[in-house]
Design a protein around this motif. Structure first.
Motif, PDB file in Angstrom:
ATOM      1  N   UNK A 172       0.779  -1.229   0.000  1.00  0.00           N
ATOM      2  CA  UNK A 172       0.000   0.000   0.000  1.00  0.00           C
ATOM      3  C   UNK A 172       0.807   1.273   0.000  1.00  0.00           C
ATOM      4  N   UNK A 173       2.096   1.190  -0.309  1.00  0.00           N
ATOM      5  CA  UNK A 173       2.938   2.394  -0.324  1.00  0.00           C
ATOM      6  C   UNK A 173       4.272   2.112  -0.990  1.00  0.00           C
ATOM      7  N   UNK A 174       4.961   3.158  -1.387  1.00  0.00           N
ATOM      8  CA  UNK A 174       6.361   3.133  -1.844  1.00  0.00           C
ATOM      9  C   UNK A 174       6.555   3.540  -3.293  1.00  0.00           C
ATOM     10  N   UNK A 175       5.579   3.350  -4.193  1.00  0.00           N
ATOM     11  CA  UNK A 175       5.824   3.671  -5.600  1.00  0.00           C
ATOM     12  C   UNK A 175       6.179   5.146  -5.777  1.00  0.00           C
ATOM     13  N   UNK A 176       5.350   6.022  -5.211  1.00  0.00           N
ATOM     14  CA  UNK A 176       5.595   7.448  -5.374  1.00  0.00           C
ATOM     15  C   UNK A 176       6.869   7.905  -4.702  1.00  0.00           C
ATOM     16  N   UNK A 177       7.094   7.432  -3.476  1.00  0.00           N
ATOM     17  CA  UNK A 177       8.287   7.843  -2.732  1.00  0.00           C
ATOM     18  C   UNK A 177       9.556   7.405  -3.445  1.00  0.00           C
ATOM     19  N   UNK A 178       9.601   6.125  -3.856  1.00  0.00           N
ATOM     20  CA  UNK A 178      10.797   5.603  -4.528  1.00  0.00           C
ATOM     21  C   UNK A 178      11.019   6.289  -5.866  1.00  0.00           C
ATOM     22  N   UNK A 179       9.978   6.366  -6.686  1.00  0.00           N
ATOM     23  CA  UNK A 179      10.118   6.926  -8.029  1.00  0.00           C
ATOM     24  C   UNK A 179      10.495   8.403  -8.005  1.00  0.00           C
ATOM     25  N   UNK A 180       9.825   9.184  -7.143  1.00  0.00           N
ATOM     26  CA  UNK A 180      10.137  10.612  -7.089  1.00  0.00           C
ATOM     27  C   UNK A 180      11.540  10.852  -6.546  1.00  0.00           C
ATOM     28  N   UNK A 181      11.973  10.015  -5.594  1.00  0.00           N
ATOM     29  CA  UNK A 181      13.323  10.168  -5.043  1.00  0.00           C
ATOM     30  C   UNK A 181      14.379   9.919  -6.112  1.00  0.00           C
ATOM     31  N   UNK A 182      14.167   8.898  -6.943  1.00  0.00           N
ATOM     32  CA  UNK A 182      15.118   8.613  -8.020  1.00  0.00           C
ATOM     33  C   UNK A 182      15.127   9.747  -9.037  1.00  0.00           C
ATOM     34  N   UNK A 183      13.959  10.260  -9.399  1.00  0.00           N
ATOM     35  CA  UNK A 183      13.893  11.384 -10.335  1.00  0.00           C
ATOM     36  C   UNK A 183      14.604  12.616  -9.773  1.00  0.00           C
ATOM     37  N   UNK A 184      14.391  12.911  -8.493  1.00  0.00           N
ATOM     38  CA  UNK A 184      15.056  14.054  -7.869  1.00  0.00           C
ATOM     39  C   UNK A 184      16.570  13.893  -7.901  1.00  0.00           C
ATOM     40  N   UNK A 185      17.040  12.650  -7.729  1.00  0.00           N
ATOM     41  CA  UNK A 185      18.483  12.409  -7.768  1.00  0.00           C
ATOM     42  C   UNK A 185      19.063  12.643  -9.157  1.00  0.00           C
ATOM     43  N   UNK A 186      18.215  12.627 -10.184  1.00  0.00           N
ATOM     44  CA  UNK A 186      18.637  12.895 -11.554  1.00  0.00           C
ATOM     45  C   UNK A 186      18.527  14.380 -11.895  1.00  0.00           C
ATOM     46  N   UNK A 187      18.169  15.197 -10.925  1.00  0.00           N
ATOM     47  CA  UNK A 187      18.123  16.638 -11.148  1.00  0.00           C
ATOM     48  C   UNK A 187      16.777  17.189 -11.556  1.00  0.00           C
ATOM     49  N   UNK A 188      15.719  16.365 -11.511  1.00  0.00           N
ATOM     50  CA  UNK A 188      14.382  16.848 -11.848  1.00  0.00           C
ATOM     51  C   UNK A 188      13.857  17.687 -10.684  1.00  0.00           C
ATOM     52  N   UNK A 189      13.187  18.798 -10.979  1.00  0.00           N
ATOM     53  CA  UNK A 189      12.656  19.661  -9.925  1.00  0.00           C
ATOM     54  C   UNK A 189      11.543  18.949  -9.169  1.00  0.00           C
ATOM     55  N   UNK A 190      11.283  19.336  -7.895  1.00  0.00           N
ATOM     56  CA  UNK A 190      10.244  18.657  -7.114  1.00  0.00           C
ATOM     57  C   UNK A 190       8.876  18.650  -7.783  1.00  0.00           C
ATOM     58  N   UNK A 191       8.444  19.797  -8.323  1.00  0.00           N
ATOM     59  CA  UNK A 191       7.135  19.847  -8.979  1.00  0.00           C
ATOM     60  C   UNK A 191       7.098  18.959 -10.207  1.00  0.00           C
ATOM     61  N   UNK A 192       8.175  18.985 -11.010  1.00  0.00           N
ATOM     62  CA  UNK A 192       8.233  18.158 -12.216  1.00  0.00           C
ATOM     63  C   UNK A 192       8.289  16.676 -11.853  1.00  0.00           C
ATOM     64  N   UNK A 193       9.014  16.336 -10.781  1.00  0.00           N
ATOM     65  CA  UNK A 193       9.099  14.937 -10.344  1.00  0.00           C
ATOM     66  C   UNK A 193       7.734  14.438  -9.902  1.00  0.00           C
ATOM     67  N   UNK A 194       7.012  15.249  -9.128  1.00  0.00           N
ATOM     68  CA  UNK A 194       5.686  14.855  -8.677  1.00  0.00           C
ATOM     69  C   UNK A 194       4.737  14.687  -9.857  1.00  0.00           C
ATOM     70  N   UNK A 195       4.800  15.616 -10.817  1.00  0.00           N
ATOM     71  CA  UNK A 195       3.945  15.518 -12.004  1.00  0.00           C
ATOM     72  C   UNK A 195       4.264  14.268 -12.809  1.00  0.00           C
ATOM     73  N   UNK A 196       5.555  13.946 -12.959  1.00  0.00           N
ATOM     74  CA  UNK A 196       5.973  12.770 -13.724  1.00  0.00           C
ATOM     75  C   UNK A 196       5.500  11.479 -13.053  1.00  0.00           C
ATOM     76  N   UNK A 197       5.681  11.403 -11.747  1.00  0.00           N
ATOM     77  CA  UNK A 197       5.272  10.199 -11.012  1.00  0.00           C
ATOM     78  C   UNK A 197       3.763  10.012 -11.094  1.00  0.00           C
ATOM     79  N   UNK A 198       3.007  11.087 -10.960  1.00  0.00           N
ATOM     80  CA  UNK A 198       1.549  10.956 -11.030  1.00  0.00           C
ATOM     81  C   UNK A 198       1.089  10.604 -12.445  1.00  0.00           C
ATOM     82  N   UNK A 199       1.805  11.083 -13.449  1.00  0.00           N
ATOM     83  CA  UNK A 199       1.477  10.686 -14.817  1.00  0.00           C
ATOM     84  C   UNK A 199       1.673   9.182 -14.992  1.00  0.00           C
TER      85      UNK A 199
END
Length: 257
Positions: free
Chosen positions: A23-50
């Motif tokens: 019941x958890x972890x997809x968003x946290x893991x995926x957004x954390x990896x995107x942020x580590x690649x230099x994606x901005x927080x808003x863009x990372x959240x939008x990408x994960x939700x897409x």
């Protein structure tokens, strides 16, 4: 680009296996990896939700098929989560929401330890939650999910399990409601982009293969979700969830130091 796709397909697969079962972890893991690649927080959240528009849909279908959904709880969570998610998306596209991270880290640590304690003391005693409690938790979880790029499961599943919810229907219902939350948050990000409220769309431009990888990996894993929680005993589920929550708390705390 191929390497990026394969990496994120693997990330999406592993994150969705954990998310669908616990019941958890997809968003946290995926957004954390995107942020580590230099994606901005808003863009990372939008990408994960897409990406989650696809993966949560498949996961929800699996949970419905395996009868893991408590529909009374679903109708309390889903509208509240959508409301909180839209508000969180608006906040994140307006200014930095990083001030909430210490609060979330502390919440996860306390609830993770409590769930572990409960797994060994009251593993077979569960209760139904009131619509008011579930709705309030849904608003907070939806808000945190949009503002933090992943918080629906850690906040809602943890809150429901920690206050006496049975693991199988809680996880199945939270995952099913998440599909509608994800759609609402994605529409909110799109609306902010089209109306000019959000000017950070360039953060997504160079990461199309990563987003596609998250989708493909998550879609492969999502159908397994409903089956996995049917075969894992409730006590074991509580222990695994408690350990995962404690690990997320430690991770979130380490990012603050």
């Amino acid at each position: 680009m191929e390497d990026s796709f394969l990496l994120f397909a693997l990330v999406g697969f592993l994150a969705q296996i954990v998310d669908g079962a616990l019941g958890m972890a997809y968003g946290v893991v995926s957004s954390s990896v995107l942020l580590s690649f230099g994606v901005t927080p808003a863009a990372a959240s939008a990408a994960v939700h897409a990406a989650e528009c696809f993966t949560t849909g498949a996961s929800a279908a699996s949970h419905v098929w395996h009868r893991n959904v408590n529909w009374r709880l679903f109708w309390a969570l889903m509208p509240a989560g959508v409301l909180g998610g839209v508000l969180g998306a608006y906040l994140l596209t307006s200014f930095d929401a990083g001030f909430m991270r210490p609060i979330v880290a502390g919440y996860l640590g306390i609830m993770g330890l409590y769930i572990l304690w409960r797994a060994y003391h009251y593993p077979d005693q569960y209760r139904e939650h009131s619509r008011g409690f579930a709705g309030g938790l849904g608003v907070v979880g939806g808000f945190m999910d949009a503002a933090g790029g992943g918080g629906w499961g850690p906040v809602v599943s943890t809150g429901l399990l920690g206050t006496g919810g049975a693991p199988r229907p809680v996880i199945g219902t939270v995952n099913t409601a998440e599909f509608f939350l994800t759609l609402a948050v994605s529409v909110a990000f799109l609306g902010a982009l089209l109306t000019g409220h959000w000017q950070s769309e360039d953060g997504l431009a160079g990461h199309g293969s990563a987003i596609l990888g998250l989708i493909v990996g998550g879609l492969i894993a999502a159908p397994l979700a409903g089956y996995v929680i049917r075969v894992i005993p409730h006590r074991v589920l509580l222990v695994i969830v408690g350990l995962l929550i404690c690990a997320l708390s430690i991770y979130q705390t380490s990012r603050l130091l």
